[in-house]
Design an enzyme around this catalytic site. Structure first.
Site, mmCIF file in Angstrom:
data_model
loop_
_atom_site.group_PDB
_atom_site.id
_atom_site.type_symbol
_atom_site.label_atom_id
_atom_site.label_comp_id
_atom_site.label_asym_id
_atom_site.label_seq_id
_atom_site.Cartn_x
_atom_site.Cartn_y
_atom_site.Cartn_z
ATOM 1 N N PRO A 26 0.677 -1.590 -0.149
ATOM 2 C CA PRO A 26 -0.049 0.294 0.002
ATOM 3 C C PRO A 26 0.858 1.040 0.273
ATOM 4 C CG PRO A 26 0.280 -1.023 2.360
ATOM 5 C CD PRO A 26 0.701 -2.368 1.422
ATOM 6 N N ASP A 49 5.318 2.027 -11.786
ATOM 7 C CA ASP A 49 4.341 3.243 -11.534
ATOM 8 C C ASP A 49 4.626 3.942 -10.405
ATOM 9 O OD1 ASP A 49 2.814 1.842 -10.257
ATOM 10 O OD2 ASP A 49 1.651 1.243 -12.583
ATOM 11 N N LYS A 71 1.644 7.814 -14.731
ATOM 12 C CA LYS A 71 1.906 9.579 -15.479
ATOM 13 C C LYS A 71 2.972 10.247 -15.594
ATOM 14 C CE LYS A 71 -2.213 12.112 -14.473
ATOM 15 N NZ LYS A 71 -2.847 12.488 -13.931
ATOM 16 N N GLY A 102 1.567 -0.815 -7.654
ATOM 17 C CA GLY A 102 1.532 -0.303 -5.905
ATOM 18 C C GLY A 102 -0.016 -1.422 -5.600
ATOM 19 N N GLY A 103 0.181 -1.409 -4.226
ATOM 20 C CA GLY A 103 -0.966 -2.749 -3.643
ATOM 21 C C GLY A 103 -0.754 -3.843 -3.937
ATOM 22 N N ASP A 104 -1.874 -5.053 -4.750
ATOM 23 C CA ASP A 104 -2.117 -5.577 -5.530
ATOM 24 C C ASP A 104 -1.421 -5.690 -7.158
ATOM 25 O OD1 ASP A 104 -2.115 -9.068 -4.632
ATOM 26 O OD2 ASP A 104 -3.605 -7.960 -6.327
ATOM 27 N N MET A 183 -10.279 4.074 -6.472
ATOM 28 C CA MET A 183 -10.198 5.180 -7.559
ATOM 29 C C MET A 183 -11.499 5.911 -7.239
ATOM 30 S SD MET A 183 -9.004 3.402 -10.572
ATOM 31 C CE MET A 183 -9.903 1.916 -10.421
ATOM 32 N N ALA A 211 -2.435 5.607 2.773
ATOM 33 C CA ALA A 211 -2.669 4.315 3.654
ATOM 34 C C ALA A 211 -1.231 3.849 3.939
ATOM 35 C CB ALA A 211 -3.618 3.253 3.967
HETATM 36 N N1 SAH Z 1 -3.309 -2.217 -7.269
HETATM 37 C C1 SAH Z 1 -3.335 -1.212 -6.166
HETATM 38 C C2 SAH Z 1 -5.474 -1.054 -6.529
HETATM 39 C C3 SAH Z 1 -4.962 0.045 -7.535
HETATM 40 S S1 SAH Z 1 -6.086 1.494 -8.286
HETATM 41 C C4 SAH Z 1 -3.653 -1.669 -4.542
HETATM 42 O O1 SAH Z 1 -4.194 -3.399 -4.436
HETATM 43 O O2 SAH Z 1 -3.695 -1.036 -3.829
HETATM 44 C C5 SAH Z 1 -5.650 2.876 -7.256
HETATM 45 C C6 SAH Z 1 -6.679 3.399 -6.407
HETATM 46 O O3 SAH Z 1 -5.784 2.360 -5.536
HETATM 47 C C7 SAH Z 1 -6.341 5.280 -6.131
HETATM 48 O O4 SAH Z 1 -7.390 5.485 -6.658
HETATM 49 C C8 SAH Z 1 -6.364 4.070 -4.218
HETATM 50 O O5 SAH Z 1 -7.884 4.427 -3.919
HETATM 51 C C9 SAH Z 1 -5.927 2.826 -4.594
HETATM 52 N N2 SAH Z 1 -4.753 3.435 -3.636
HETATM 53 C C10 SAH Z 1 -3.964 2.609 -3.780
HETATM 54 N N3 SAH Z 1 -2.315 2.974 -2.762
HETATM 55 C C11 SAH Z 1 -3.479 4.291 -1.850
HETATM 56 C C12 SAH Z 1 -3.213 4.333 -0.922
HETATM 57 N N4 SAH Z 1 -1.822 4.452 -0.304
HETATM 58 N N5 SAH Z 1 -4.102 5.303 -0.052
HETATM 59 C C13 SAH Z 1 -5.162 5.345 -0.294
HETATM 60 N N6 SAH Z 1 -5.869 3.922 -1.078
HETATM 61 C C14 SAH Z 1 -5.015 4.060 -2.003
#
Ligand code: SAH
Length: 251
Positions: A26, A49, A71, A102-104, A183, A211
């Site tokens: 995250p 990215d 971007k 980012g994230g998963d 999003m 977060a």
């Molecule tokens: N693959 C990512 C999501 C990508 S879509 C995941 O699993 O988290 C992009 C969206 O992810 C953003 O618009 C937001 O809603 C969320 N997001 C990603 N990182 C975030 C963070 N650190 N804090 C809050 N929202 C986040």
């Protein structure tokens, strides 16, 4: 035997075109998996990215090529076709390519599109999951499920391919489940209206921006107040909207 198609550091080693699609977590770089950490140490190329924490690039070897594919400053996102092309070119010229997302990578990340493309072109693919951003809501004392309060989670995107808010939101509202919207910031007013019109405006809601990072921002209120929460706390992308009674449990 010398491999003629090899352009790696060691010309005696055969080159294996490989794509590792890796979840960066995250935001907090320490929330990456050990498996992802080890692969980053061996990467020849990393394509990363916006939402992948730059500190994770320090895990790589100095000679690893790091390419930003997010971007452009004041511009558009790198077109997906260009990313595909880079994956192909780098995998065949250098071997181990990491796609750091980012994230998963498979949660609103288009990671699987890249995997399918790579497979079609004879590149071996591997997936290493990441902690998705909604899981970081736990740092704000918002568990996504809680016994007798929320029996499930709806995970939705606020911006579908056609730019519209998902119709699933209306279905989600009818359940006791927690609703998490990725999003969704530009759709906050529409989301609030949808809740108000269904008589659900007073369900607790939270918005969490950045977060798990030191500069995170959090707003807590009601579903009907989402736009006001954004303006009063000056919230912006990237942020998650969480709607459900779980928001209140820890308060
Ligand atoms: N693959 C990512 C999501 C990508 S879509 C995941 O699993 O988290 C992009 C969206 O992810 C953003 O618009 C937001 O809603 C969320 N997001 C990603 N990182 C975030 C963070 N650190 N804090 C809050 N929202 C986040």
């Amino acid at each position: 035997m010398r491999m003629t198609h090899s352009s790696t550091d060691n010309a005696n080693e055969p080159l294996h075109p490989e794509l590792y699609v890796i979840g960066a977590g995250p935001g907090d770089p320490e929330l990456i998996t050990v498996k992802a950490y080890k692969v980053l140490q061996q990467a020849k190329v990393v394509l990363y990215d916006n939402l992948a924490n730059r500190e994770l690039l320090d895990i790589t070897q100095p000679e690893c090529e790091k390419i930003y594919v997010g971007k452009r400053p004041y511009g558009d996102y790198t077109p997906q076709e260009n990313i595909h092309e880079l994956i192909r070119e780098k995998a065949f010229s250098k071997g181990k390519v990491v796609r750091l997302k980012g994230g998963d990578p498979y949660i609103f990340g288009r990671g699987f599109e890249e995997v399918l493309y790579a497979r079609q072109h004879g590149i071996s693919t591997y997936y290493i999951p990441g902690i998705t951003s909604m899981q970081a809501s736990g740092f704000e004392d918002i568990p996504l499920t809680h016994r007798a309060i929320s029996e499930g989670i709806w995970v939705l995107t606020g911006t579908k391919k056609d730019g519209r808010l998902s119709d699933d939101l209306k279905l989600a509202m009818q359940s006791n489940a927690t609703v998490v919207i990725y999003m969704g910031m530009k759709k906050a007013a529409e989301i609030a209206d949808t809740y108000i019109q269904a008589g659900n405006g007073n369900i607790p809601a939270a918005i969490v921006q950045h977060a798990s990072l030191p500069h995170k921002k959090v707003a807590v209120g009601k579903a009907k107040d989402l736009p006001e929460m954004i303006s009063s706390h000056q919230l912006t992308h990237p942020a998650l909207i969480i709607i459900g009674w779980v928001v209140e449990v820890g308060r």
